[in-house]
Design a protein around this motif. Structure first.
Motif, PDB file in Angstrom:
ATOM      1  N   ALA A  35     -39.839 -14.883  -1.594  1.00 32.36           N
ATOM      2  CA  ALA A  35     -39.460 -15.043  -2.999  1.00 32.36           C
ATOM      3  C   ALA A  35     -38.343 -16.074  -3.147  1.00 32.36           C
ATOM      4  O   ALA A  35     -38.373 -16.924  -4.049  1.00 32.36           O
ATOM      5  N   ILE A  36     -37.363 -16.013  -2.255  1.00 36.48           N
ATOM      6  CA  ILE A  36     -36.272 -16.994  -2.304  1.00 36.48           C
ATOM      7  C   ILE A  36     -36.796 -18.397  -2.052  1.00 36.48           C
ATOM      8  O   ILE A  36     -36.415 -19.353  -2.733  1.00 36.48           O
ATOM      9  N   GLU A  37     -37.694 -18.511  -1.077  1.00 40.66           N
ATOM     10  CA  GLU A  37     -38.246 -19.835  -0.776  1.00 40.66           C
ATOM     11  C   GLU A  37     -39.041 -20.388  -1.952  1.00 40.66           C
ATOM     12  O   GLU A  37     -39.012 -21.594  -2.223  1.00 40.66           O
ATOM     13  N   ALA A  38     -39.747 -19.502  -2.651  1.00 48.15           N
ATOM     14  CA  ALA A  38     -40.472 -19.948  -3.842  1.00 48.15           C
ATOM     15  C   ALA A  38     -39.493 -20.470  -4.897  1.00 48.15           C
ATOM     16  O   ALA A  38     -39.753 -21.482  -5.563  1.00 48.15           O
ATOM     17  N   ASN A  39     -38.357 -19.793  -5.040  1.00 47.53           N
ATOM     18  CA  ASN A  39     -37.335 -20.255  -5.990  1.00 47.53           C
ATOM     19  C   ASN A  39     -36.734 -21.590  -5.563  1.00 47.53           C
ATOM     20  O   ASN A  39     -36.437 -22.450  -6.396  1.00 47.53           O
ATOM     21  N   VAL A  40     -36.527 -21.758  -4.246  1.00 48.13           N
ATOM     22  CA  VAL A  40     -36.011 -23.033  -3.750  1.00 48.13           C
ATOM     23  C   VAL A  40     -36.976 -24.164  -4.105  1.00 48.13           C
ATOM     24  O   VAL A  40     -36.571 -25.240  -4.567  1.00 48.13           O
ATOM     25  N   ALA A  41     -38.274 -23.913  -3.901  1.00 47.76           N
ATOM     26  CA  ALA A  41     -39.275 -24.937  -4.219  1.00 47.76           C
ATOM     27  C   ALA A  41     -39.267 -25.261  -5.716  1.00 47.76           C
ATOM     28  O   ALA A  41     -39.384 -26.433  -6.109  1.00 47.76           O
ATOM     29  N   LYS A  42     -39.122 -24.231  -6.550  1.00 43.77           N
ATOM     30  CA  LYS A  42     -39.060 -24.468  -7.999  1.00 43.77           C
ATOM     31  C   LYS A  42     -37.839 -25.315  -8.357  1.00 43.77           C
ATOM     32  O   LYS A  42     -37.910 -26.243  -9.179  1.00 43.77           O
ATOM     33  N   LEU A  43     -36.692 -24.976  -7.753  1.00 41.99           N
ATOM     34  CA  LEU A  43     -35.472 -25.721  -8.043  1.00 41.99           C
ATOM     35  C   LEU A  43     -35.574 -27.172  -7.561  1.00 41.99           C
ATOM     36  O   LEU A  43     -35.084 -28.090  -8.227  1.00 41.99           O
ATOM     37  N   GLU A  44     -36.197 -27.377  -6.413  1.00 43.80           N
ATOM     38  CA  GLU A  44     -36.371 -28.743  -5.916  1.00 43.80           C
ATOM     39  C   GLU A  44     -37.222 -29.560  -6.890  1.00 43.80           C
ATOM     40  O   GLU A  44     -36.913 -30.728  -7.171  1.00 43.80           O
ATOM     41  N   ARG A  45     -38.265 -28.938  -7.415  1.00 43.90           N
ATOM     42  CA  ARG A  45     -39.117 -29.639  -8.380  1.00 43.90           C
ATOM     43  C   ARG A  45     -38.356 -29.915  -9.676  1.00 43.90           C
ATOM     44  O   ARG A  45     -38.400 -31.033 -10.221  1.00 43.90           O
ATOM     45  N   LEU A  46     -37.614 -28.913 -10.153  1.00 46.12           N
ATOM     46  CA  LEU A  46     -36.865 -29.082 -11.391  1.00 46.12           C
ATOM     47  C   LEU A  46     -35.781 -30.151 -11.259  1.00 46.12           C
ATOM     48  O   LEU A  46     -35.573 -30.954 -12.178  1.00 46.12           O
ATOM     49  N   CYS A  47     -35.078 -30.155 -10.126  1.00 41.38           N
ATOM     50  CA  CYS A  47     -34.033 -31.167  -9.933  1.00 41.38           C
ATOM     51  C   CYS A  47     -34.635 -32.566  -9.891  1.00 41.38           C
ATOM     52  O   CYS A  47     -34.047 -33.520 -10.422  1.00 41.38           O
ATOM     53  N   GLY A  48     -35.795 -32.688  -9.284  1.00 43.20           N
ATOM     54  CA  GLY A  48     -36.474 -33.979  -9.296  1.00 43.20           C
ATOM     55  C   GLY A  48     -36.844 -34.402 -10.703  1.00 43.20           C
ATOM     56  O   GLY A  48     -36.682 -35.575 -11.089  1.00 43.20           O
ATOM     57  N   ASP A  49     -37.320 -33.436 -11.495  1.00 46.72           N
ATOM     58  CA  ASP A  49     -37.673 -33.740 -12.893  1.00 46.72           C
ATOM     59  C   ASP A  49     -36.438 -34.136 -13.698  1.00 46.72           C
ATOM     60  O   ASP A  49     -36.476 -35.086 -14.503  1.00 46.72           O
ATOM     61  N   VAL A  50     -35.340 -33.388 -13.503  1.00 46.53           N
ATOM     62  CA  VAL A  50     -34.105 -33.675 -14.240  1.00 46.53           C
ATOM     63  C   VAL A  50     -33.617 -35.084 -13.931  1.00 46.53           C
ATOM     64  O   VAL A  50     -33.270 -35.857 -14.841  1.00 46.53           O
ATOM     65  N   GLU A  51     -33.600 -35.442 -12.653  1.00 45.38           N
ATOM     66  CA  GLU A  51     -33.128 -36.776 -12.268  1.00 45.38           C
ATOM     67  C   GLU A  51     -34.028 -37.872 -12.836  1.00 45.38           C
ATOM     68  O   GLU A  51     -33.543 -38.939 -13.224  1.00 45.38           O
TER      69      GLU A  51
ATOM     70  N   GLN B 186     -27.193 -30.383  -2.905  1.00 46.83           N
ATOM     71  CA  GLN B 186     -26.864 -28.958  -2.763  1.00 46.83           C
ATOM     72  C   GLN B 186     -28.094 -28.151  -2.335  1.00 46.83           C
ATOM     73  O   GLN B 186     -28.006 -27.255  -1.498  1.00 46.83           O
ATOM     74  N   LEU B 187     -29.218 -28.481  -2.911  1.00 51.65           N
ATOM     75  CA  LEU B 187     -30.453 -27.775  -2.558  1.00 51.65           C
ATOM     76  C   LEU B 187     -30.868 -28.038  -1.117  1.00 51.65           C
ATOM     77  O   LEU B 187     -31.361 -27.138  -0.433  1.00 51.65           O
ATOM     78  N   ARG B 188     -30.686 -29.270  -0.647  1.00 52.48           N
ATOM     79  CA  ARG B 188     -31.004 -29.563   0.752  1.00 52.48           C
ATOM     80  C   ARG B 188     -30.108 -28.757   1.694  1.00 52.48           C
ATOM     81  O   ARG B 188     -30.558 -28.274   2.732  1.00 52.48           O
ATOM     82  N   GLU B 189     -28.837 -28.608   1.292  1.00 50.75           N
ATOM     83  CA  GLU B 189     -27.922 -27.787   2.091  1.00 50.75           C
ATOM     84  C   GLU B 189     -28.375 -26.334   2.099  1.00 50.75           C
ATOM     85  O   GLU B 189     -28.347 -25.664   3.145  1.00 50.75           O
ATOM     86  N   TYR B 190     -28.800 -25.834   0.949  1.00 52.31           N
ATOM     87  CA  TYR B 190     -29.252 -24.441   0.854  1.00 52.31           C
ATOM     88  C   TYR B 190     -30.491 -24.226   1.720  1.00 52.31           C
ATOM     89  O   TYR B 190     -30.602 -23.228   2.437  1.00 52.31           O
ATOM     90  N   ARG B 191     -31.433 -25.143   1.644  1.00 51.63           N
ATOM     91  CA  ARG B 191     -32.667 -24.994   2.431  1.00 51.63           C
ATOM     92  C   ARG B 191     -32.361 -25.012   3.924  1.00 51.63           C
ATOM     93  O   ARG B 191     -32.955 -24.254   4.695  1.00 51.63           O
ATOM     94  N   PHE B 192     -31.442 -25.867   4.344  1.00 50.19           N
ATOM     95  CA  PHE B 192     -31.064 -25.914   5.756  1.00 50.19           C
ATOM     96  C   PHE B 192     -30.509 -24.566   6.205  1.00 50.19           C
ATOM     97  O   PHE B 192     -30.900 -24.030   7.248  1.00 50.19           O
ATOM     98  N   ARG B 193     -29.581 -24.001   5.432  1.00 44.07           N
ATOM     99  CA  ARG B 193     -28.996 -22.705   5.778  1.00 44.07           C
ATOM    100  C   ARG B 193     -30.040 -21.589   5.711  1.00 44.07           C
ATOM    101  O   ARG B 193     -30.045 -20.672   6.544  1.00 44.07           O
ATOM    102  N   PHE B 194     -30.919 -21.676   4.717  1.00 44.00           N
ATOM    103  CA  PHE B 194     -31.971 -20.679   4.537  1.00 44.00           C
ATOM    104  C   PHE B 194     -32.906 -20.666   5.749  1.00 44.00           C
ATOM    105  O   PHE B 194     -33.250 -19.597   6.271  1.00 44.00           O
ATOM    106  N   ASN B 195     -33.335 -21.846   6.203  1.00 44.72           N
ATOM    107  CA  ASN B 195     -34.241 -21.924   7.349  1.00 44.72           C
ATOM    108  C   ASN B 195     -33.597 -21.348   8.606  1.00 44.72           C
ATOM    109  O   ASN B 195     -34.256 -20.665   9.407  1.00 44.72           O
TER     110      ASN B 195
END
Length: 395
Positions: A15-31, A107-116
């Motif tokens: 579930a957390i990983e799914a949220n990370v993927a959503k946030l990565e997509r959203l941050c890309g859209d925002v930028e 920040q998201l890349r840092e989170y994914r690294f720690r998560f993995n």
């Protein structure tokens, strides 16, 4: 609160990983929605993406106290800052601000690294067990394969269990670990399930995959704590004093001692296909290690010997002749193939009678050779491998 099962924990991680993927997509859209240049405007799509990211952020747990933070600028605020920086004509400040707009993605890349890294810690024991089971199945199935033609089917029960553990390992890895070497080839061979496929799995696919799994699983890139900021200061202090050669074996548990010996043989040139051998009937609950020792002969080519290593983390007692005799009997558990060398690795010592019995065994005309690795021998081996001393905290 009920203790969560591994399945429950994996479900939460998914579930957390799914949220990370959503946030990565959203941050890309925002930028991508941030205008170039100075543009005072409002964009409902941009605002909605920021709100959606903020809502998901509420469901992102901390990792070892580190909390994910995502801060987005208002579009008018971006335009105003760009306007102000253009007036003062500071290119470095302008570049710094533009980089700050990508801070949520960093920040998201840092989170994914720690998560993995956390996910690998979660699955470590289960993946170790699954690897052991594949090793066991391959050994148990080999005698039946010997009597088959290349196109005959692998025994159904063994094939079904191998496929199950293959899928289990794939599930445990998730996306936190790269697929090991020859993983796809192993899956293809298990799909066809013929005797010739088993040969490929046993001799090519699984040894390569297992080595990759071990390297990914046990923190090859994880840091070891260091208490000095600058080596120049350490040298300038002109440290002196005695150099202790004895290692602090008491720091290790039995499992860590086994892991140390496994790491020793896994990293050594001339040793191939190291594996754990699980024997639940063992009196000390320990696991033997198996490895193929390869010696290159200029005339005869490569000579291979199957080595079984018995790990005895004994601090209070020495290996006795009775212990040696019992360990010799246990070698029958791991045949076929034939055991050529029994190595007894201990954090303690051997009694004089045990040494005499082993030397007598070496002089006899028998296939099995016994080697002794007492604490003094291990300390000499590790002195040439200081990275392992640091990894296991033996000083």
């Amino acid at each position: 609160m009920k203790k969560p099962t591994l399945y429950d924990a994996l479900e939460q991680f998914e579930a957390i990983e799914a949220n990370v993927a959503k946030l990565e997509r959203l941050c890309g859209d925002v930028e991508s929605l941030i205008p170039t240049g100075i543009s005072f405007c409002s964009d409902p799509a941009y605002e909605d993406k920021c709100r959606a990211a903020a809502a998901i952020l509420e469901h992102m747990p901390a990792i070892d106290g580190w909390q994910l933070k995502l801060e987005f600028f208002d579009l008018d605020e971006i335009a105003q800052i760009r306007f102000d920086l253009a007036e003062i004509m500071e290119p470095a400040a302008e570049a710094s601000f533009e980089n700050s707009l990508q801070e949520p993605s960093r920040q998201l890349r840092e989170y994914r690294f720690r998560f993995n890294r956390k996910r690998r810690q979660l699955i470590r024991h289960a993946l170790d067990d699954a690897i052991d089971q594949v090793d066991r199945l391959i050994r148990a199935t080999r005698p039946a394969i010997e009597a088959m033609e290349p196109r005959d089917s692998i025994p159904e029960a063994a094939l079904a269990e191998l496929r199950t553990h293959f899928k289990e390992i794939t599930t445990l890895m998730g996306s936190s670990m790269p697929r090991p070497d020859r993983w796809n080839e192993m899956g293809r061979h298990l799909h066809f399930g013929q005797a010739c496929d088993f040969d490929d799995v046993e001799h090519v696919d699984w040894p390569a995959a297992k080595a990759s799994l071990r390297k990914s699983l046990y923190g090859q890139d994880d840091p070891i704590a260091v208490n000095v900021g600058d080596l120049r200061e350490l040298i300038a202090s002109k440290p002196s004093g005695p150099i202790p050669t004895k290692l602090n074996w008491a720091k290790l548990t039995e499992e860590q001692f086994e892991r140390l010996i496994f790491s020793l043989i896994a990293c050594e040139p001339g040793y191939e296909n190291p594996e754990w051998l699980t024997q639940t009937r063992a009196a000390d609950k320990g696991r033997d290690l198996s490895v193929t020792r390869v010696a290159k002969d200029g005339l005869s080519g490569h000579l291979r010997a199957r080595v079984i290593i018995q790990c005895k983390h004994w601090l209070e007692r020495s290996i006795s002749p009775t212990d040696v005799a019992l360990l010799k009997e246990q070698m029958a558990l791991w045949e076929p193939p034939r055991v050529d060398v029994l190595t007894i690795a201990t954090s303690g010592r051997f009694t004089a009678d045990a040494v005499a019995a082993i030397e007598k065994q070496g002089q006899a005309d028998r296939a099995l050779r016994i080697e002794m690795w007492p604490e003094s021998h291990l300390e000499m081996l590790l002195a040439a491998r200081p990275a392992l001393i640091a990894e296991f905290g033996l000083r």
